[in-house]
Scaffold this active site. Structure first.
Site, PDB file in Angstrom:
ATOM      1  CG  HIS A 120      -2.037  -0.843   1.277  1.00  0.00           C
ATOM      2  ND1 HIS A 120      -1.922  -2.212   1.368  1.00  0.00           N
ATOM      3  CD2 HIS A 120      -3.373  -0.570   1.229  1.00  0.00           C
ATOM      4  CE1 HIS A 120      -3.140  -2.742   1.390  1.00  0.00           C
ATOM      5  NE2 HIS A 120      -4.034  -1.774   1.303  1.00  0.00           N
ATOM      6  CG  ASN A 151       4.361  -3.864   2.781  1.00  0.00           C
ATOM      7  OD1 ASN A 151       3.912  -2.759   3.019  1.00  0.00           O
ATOM      8  ND2 ASN A 151       3.588  -4.928   2.627  1.00  0.00           N
ATOM      9  CG  ASP A 250      16.080  20.910  -0.679  1.00  0.00           C
ATOM     10  OD1 ASP A 250      14.995  21.267  -1.182  1.00  0.00           O
ATOM     11  OD2 ASP A 250      16.811  21.672  -0.012  1.00  0.00           O
ATOM     12  CD  GLU A 253      11.504  19.554  -3.731  1.00  0.00           C
ATOM     13  OE1 GLU A 253      10.360  20.020  -3.619  1.00  0.00           O
ATOM     14  OE2 GLU A 253      12.545  20.240  -3.594  1.00  0.00           O
ATOM     15  CG  ASP A 259       7.800  22.442  -6.617  1.00  0.00           C
ATOM     16  OD1 ASP A 259       8.348  22.426  -5.487  1.00  0.00           O
ATOM     17  OD2 ASP A 259       7.295  23.462  -7.123  1.00  0.00           O
ATOM     18  CD  GLN A 269       7.914  25.263  -1.675  1.00  0.00           C
ATOM     19  OE1 GLN A 269       8.535  24.471  -2.384  1.00  0.00           O
ATOM     20  NE2 GLN A 269       6.984  26.069  -2.161  1.00  0.00           N
ATOM     21  CD  GLU A 273      10.761  21.908  -0.273  1.00  0.00           C
ATOM     22  OE1 GLU A 273      11.623  22.065  -1.178  1.00  0.00           O
ATOM     23  OE2 GLU A 273       9.537  21.889  -0.502  1.00  0.00           O
TER      24      GLU A 273
END
Length: 282
Positions: A120, A151, A250, A253, A259, A269, A273
Site C-alpha cells: 500500500h 513493507n 530537497d 526532489e 516539486d 520551503q 526542505e
C-alpha cells in the site's frame, strides 16, 4: 399582521427541515478530500494524453499514475483522527476500473509468486472510519511491488508512528512515492512483474508534514514545522529502523524531479526542505 404570521407559518417548517438536515449532515459527514492541500508534486492532470502522470482523485487519497510502469508515481493523503475508526481491514485487492479505457489494469493476482508484497501507499490502517474508506485502499492503483521486509517492518513501523502522531492531536499530510527500476524481494531481484507490465521500483520514499489540528493548512507550515522525509531501498535486507533512512525533501526532489510542498510559501520551503528530521521515532 396576519400576512406576516402566514409567512412565518410557511417559513417555520422550512427552517426546521434545514436545521434537521444540517444536524444529519454533521453526523454523517466524511472528511474533506484535501489531500493536495500542500501541492501537486508533479502537476498531474486527469488527461488521457498524459499517461505517465495521470491524476486519479479518490475521496480517500489522490495519486499520480504511470500507465507504462503500472504503478503510481506518488500517492498523497491527509491523516487525522477523523479518518480513524473501527472498520475492519477489507483485504479486497482489485483492479481500478476508473483508469481510462484501454489502459492495463493490475489485478489482485498480478504480484502472485513474485516475492514482492502488494505494498500500500496510503495504508489500510490510515482509513478505518468506514468500510468504504478501508476498501478504497485496496485498489491496485494504490499498490507498488514492495519487498516484504520493507513493507511489513520498516514502512509498517513508520506508518504506525504516523498514526500515533495523529492520535496525539496532529494532522498529517503524507506523500509516498517511488523511483528507479529493480528491487530485491523474497525470491531475489526483479525489474518487472506480470510479463513486464508492472515495474519494480528501486527506491521508495515518503514525506510527512506534521501540523497541530487547524485550518488553512498550507499557510500554517512554518520554519519550525516538523517534516519527516525518508528514502529507502526496495530490498529485503534493509535496516528495520526507518529513522536510519531519514533524508531531506530537497534530496527526494532531486531524485524524482518533483516539486514537493509547492503550495507552501517559497521562503518556508527553503527553510524546511533542506533539513533532516531529528525528532522522536516512537
Amino acid at each position: 399582521m396576519m400576512l406576516a404570521f402566514s409567512r412565518f407559518r410557511f417559513l417555520l417548517p422550512c427552517l426546521l427541515l434545514a436545521l434537521l438536515a444540517g444536524c444529519e449532515s454533521d453526523d454523517t459527514a466524511e472528511p474533506a478530500p484535501d489531500h493536495l492541500a500542500l501541492g501537486n508534486p508533479s502537476g498531474a492532470t486527469a488527461d488521457v494524453n498524459q499517461p505517465t502522470n495521470y491524476l486519479l482523485s479518490k475521496p480517500q487519497y489522490t495519486l499520480s499514475y504511470h500507465r507504462d510502469r503500472g504503478i503510481p508515481n506518488w500517492v498523497s493523503w491527509h491523516l487525522s483522527t477523523e479518518w480513524l475508526g473501527s472498520a475492519a481491514r477489507q483485504d479486497d485487492f482489485r483492479a481500478d476500473a476508473s483508469l481510462p479505457a484501454g489502459w492495463y489494469q493490475a489485478q489482485s493476482s498480478s504480484y502472485t509468486g513474485s516475492g514482492f508484497d502488494r505494498g500500500h501507499n496510503c495504508p489500510s490502517a490510515d482509513r478505518t472510519k468506514t468500510v468504504a474508506d478501508n476498501s478504497a485502499t485496496f485498489l491496485m492503483t494504490n499498490m507498488i511491488p514492495q519487498a516484504p521486509n520493507n513493507n511489513q517492518q520498516t514502512w509498517g513501523d513508520l506508518e504506525e508512528y504516523c498514526r500515533t502522531l495523529a492520535k496525539a492531536g496532529n494532522e498529517l499530510y503524507i506523500i509516498m512515492g517511488q523511483y528507479g527500476t529493480g528491487g530485491t524481494g523474497s525470491n531475489g531481484a526483479k525489474s518487472t512483474l506480470d510479463n513486464g507490465r508492472i515495474t519494480v521500483p528501486k527506491r521508495i520514499w515518503k514525506v510527512i508534514v506534521v501540523l497541530p489540528e487547524g485550518s488553512d493548512d498550507a499557510s500554517r507550515v512554518g520554519s519550525s514545522t516538523r517534516i519527516i522525509a525518508v528514502d529507502t531501498p526496495n530490498n529485503n535486507s534493509l535496516n528495520t529502523d526507518w529513522a536510519s533512512y531519514r533524508t531531506t525533501v530537497d534530496a527526494i526532489e532531486a531524485a524524482t524531479g518533483y516539486d514537493l510542498l509547492s503550495a507552501v510559501p517559497v521562503a518556508t520551503q527553503r527553510a524546511v526542505e533542506s533539513r533532516v528530521d531529528t525528532g522522536p521515532t516512537q
